[in-house]
Scaffold this active site. Structure first.
Site, PDB file in Angstrom:
ATOM      1  N   GLY A   1       5.548  21.019  21.963  1.00  0.00           N
ATOM      2  CA  GLY A   1       4.402  20.536  22.743  1.00  0.00           C
ATOM      3  C   GLY A   1       3.670  21.688  23.407  1.00  0.00           C
TER       4      GLY A   1
ATOM      5  N   VAL B   1       5.461  14.723  20.202  1.00  0.00           N
ATOM      6  CA  VAL B   1       6.566  15.437  19.575  1.00  0.00           C
ATOM      7  C   VAL B   1       7.706  14.447  19.391  1.00  0.00           C
ATOM      8  CG1 VAL B   1       8.259  17.301  19.866  1.00  0.00           C
ATOM      9  CG2 VAL B   1       5.888  17.647  20.580  1.00  0.00           C
TER      10      VAL B   1
ATOM     11  N   GLY C   1       9.930  23.483  22.534  1.00  0.00           N
ATOM     12  CA  GLY C   1       8.700  24.249  22.701  1.00  0.00           C
ATOM     13  C   GLY C   1       7.530  23.820  21.833  1.00  0.00           C
TER      14      GLY C   1
ATOM     15  N   TYR D   1       6.152   4.490  21.951  1.00  0.00           N
ATOM     16  CA  TYR D   1       6.527   5.169  23.195  1.00  0.00           C
ATOM     17  C   TYR D   1       5.643   4.706  24.357  1.00  0.00           C
ATOM     18  CZ  TYR D   1       7.141   8.897  26.623  1.00  0.00           C
ATOM     19  OH  TYR D   1       7.369   9.588  27.773  1.00  0.00           O
ATOM     20  N   GLU D   2       4.350   4.492  24.080  1.00  0.00           N
ATOM     21  CA  GLU D   2       3.417   4.078  25.119  1.00  0.00           C
ATOM     22  C   GLU D   2       3.387   2.559  25.318  1.00  0.00           C
ATOM     23  OE1 GLU D   2      -0.364   6.010  24.346  1.00  0.00           O
ATOM     24  OE2 GLU D   2       0.407   7.899  25.138  1.00  0.00           O
TER      25      GLU D   2
ATOM     26  N   TYR E   1       2.980  18.744  31.882  1.00  0.00           N
ATOM     27  CA  TYR E   1       1.607  19.254  31.975  1.00  0.00           C
ATOM     28  C   TYR E   1       1.408  20.079  33.240  1.00  0.00           C
ATOM     29  CZ  TYR E   1       0.661  15.806  28.298  1.00  0.00           C
ATOM     30  OH  TYR E   1       0.687  15.082  27.142  1.00  0.00           O
TER      31      TYR E   1
ATOM     32  N   ASN F   1       4.040   7.866  32.956  1.00  0.00           N
ATOM     33  CA  ASN F   1       4.680   8.839  32.075  1.00  0.00           C
ATOM     34  C   ASN F   1       5.037  10.124  32.834  1.00  0.00           C
ATOM     35  OD1 ASN F   1       5.548  10.413  29.962  1.00  0.00           O
ATOM     36  ND2 ASN F   1       3.816   9.921  28.620  1.00  0.00           N
TER      37      ASN F   1
ATOM     38  N   GLU G   1      -6.862  13.930  22.248  1.00  0.00           N
ATOM     39  CA  GLU G   1      -6.669  12.483  22.140  1.00  0.00           C
ATOM     40  C   GLU G   1      -5.185  12.131  22.158  1.00  0.00           C
ATOM     41  OE1 GLU G   1      -7.472   8.418  21.788  1.00  0.00           O
ATOM     42  OE2 GLU G   1      -8.769  10.064  22.392  1.00  0.00           O
TER      43      GLU G   1
END
Length: 161
Positions: free
Chosen positions: A97, A87, A95, A25-26, A131, A124, A83
């Site tokens: 995360g 999900v 819900g 994903y990253e 967040y 992202n 770190e």
């Protein structure tokens, strides 16, 4: 039923697979060098250096949070450094995360820690929005620095002389 619990030794292979999924994903699919024995030792060895919680639905792990303690010299107390939080894509929006982060916030407040913090990649946007919806705010005026690979070993050699 959705639940968050501390990771158990039998969860390590699944957590490592989710770490690989996070790396994809990253946009770093080949970056993970971790192994089941290394992660098992870090989480459950004689001196654990990291901790993990998992989110489950119907007995299946849907996500995880891997964290460790940091320390604020100004506050004089520990904090939690998250770190990794991940999900599974097909479980997002349920819900998990939020439940994982809430559990870390509970641990921090129960133990008198000063903060829960983490990093997020600038691109992202879905995670940044998530967040921020929880009340988290980016730290301004700080840049993350890292020594790795040849720079780390080279500097270590220079410092030892």
């Amino acid at each position: 039923m959705n639940t968050v619990r501390e990771a158990r030794p039998g969860d390590v292979p699944t957590i490592l697979q989710l770490i690989h999924d996070l790396a994809i994903y990253e946009k770093e699919p080949d970056a993970v060098k971790n192994t089941v024995p290394r992660l098992q030792e870090a989480l459950f060895g004689a001196s654990p250096s990291v901790y993990a919680h998992v989110a489950e639905a119907d007995g299946e792990i849907q996500g995880f949070a891997l964290w460790f303690l940091n320390y604020s010299t100004w506050e004089g107390v520990n904090g939690i450094y998250l770190e990794d939080l991940y999900v599974r894509p097909d479980a997002r929006g349920a819900g998990h995360g939020k439940a994982l982060l809430r559990r870390l916030a509970q641990i921090a407040t129960e133990r008198g820690y000063a903060r829960v913090e983490w990093s997020v990649l600038d691109w992202n946007e879905p995670s940044i929005r998530f967040y921020e919806s929880l009340g988290a705010r980016p730290q301004t005026g700080w840049s993350t620095f890292r020594l790795t690979g040849a720079a780390l070993s080279g500097f270590a050699g220079t410092a030892a002389q």
